[in-house]
Enzyme design. Sequence first.
Site, PDB file in Angstrom:
ATOM      1  N   SER A   6       0.827  -1.209   0.000  1.00 41.36           N
ATOM      2  CA  SER A   6       0.000   0.000   0.000  1.00 41.36           C
ATOM      3  C   SER A   6       0.857   1.254   0.000  1.00 41.36           C
ATOM      4  CB  SER A   6      -0.905   0.004   1.240  1.00 41.36           C
ATOM      5  OG  SER A   6      -1.515   1.259   1.416  1.00 41.36           O
ATOM      6  N   TYR A  66      -2.507  -0.178  10.024  1.00 38.86           N
ATOM      7  CA  TYR A  66      -2.669  -0.734   8.672  1.00 38.86           C
ATOM      8  C   TYR A  66      -1.365  -0.622   7.893  1.00 38.86           C
ATOM      9  CZ  TYR A  66      -4.007  -0.952   3.755  1.00 38.86           C
ATOM     10  OH  TYR A  66      -4.055  -1.256   2.417  1.00 38.86           O
TER      11      TYR A  66
END
Length: 335
Positions: free
Chosen positions: A127, A152
């Site tokens: 990501s 995350y």
Amino acid sequence: MSILVTGAAGFIGYHVSSRLLADGQDVVGLDNFNDYYDPSLKKARAERLRSHSGFRLVEADMTSMEAVSNLFDMHGVDNVIHLAAQPGVRYSLENPQAYIDANIIGFFNILENAKRCAVKHFTYASSSSVYGLNTSMPFSVHDNVDHPISLYAATKKSNELIAHTYSHLYRLPCTGLRFFTVYGPWGRPDMALFLFTRAILENKPITVFNNGKMRRDFTYIDDIVEGIIRVLAQPAQPNPNWDASHPDPSTSPAPYRLYNIGNHNTVELGHFIEVIESCLGMKAQKNYLPIQPGDVEATYANVDALIENVGFSPSTPLEKGIQAFVDWYRDYYGV
């Protein structure tokens, strides 16, 4: 060749599986259909995939080593595209355990079985969130990413480190793909485009963080899929010029690579909303709020490595991509 796509009923997994099937590949799809967002959307995607004879769906939880091992043993997996994860920056503040379970334990279970079964290429989703406090724009895969600001992001950075370890120890070709704000038809209901479109059509106010000054490298789903397919076809190779005294984070003497997949363009959130309004023919009611914990102010992808190694650069204009989403949304929900 049998390709395992984890998260096959998810947004990106659905599109990747559809493309592989259209290309004549056999796809084994893994999904647990959790309720992070409306499972009916996941089931609708899965039903479309089931219409292809080359698709086999396994409904199981990747946090179970037994379930993952059985999948690999039963289906003879040659390649892995690992997309399943617990997504979302803000939700990681509410339910951190979900990120440890899915993004650490689940990742390990898939990777360990990929190693055990000697798959040809382990390709996985990272990501843009891993860039964290880095403000050097555009973000480069050669940059240091040791300062994540959400759990995350930390789990995605952990995935990259774990994959490198397996690549080094077992010579397993591993490629990590740092996705930049993916959008398009069949998108996730927790993402801004979906939330804004729904609210505007229902004449409800939208929540705009950082007073609309947030900037994102919005990347259309078809471009993400094209990047994944091209990378899959070129298993990571060792970098013979890697210098241990000046280590490059994106390559290795092991068969390991990292790529950004982004549109190489950063767009202010305010303009993003204006494009949605134009496509809908309606104006949004805006509720402005400060930037939220865990959010970064801007993302912007340098895709030079992707261009150099696989000959591809995402390029879908924002206006075209948002119009495609709006058309899908109106059709799917009968608006």
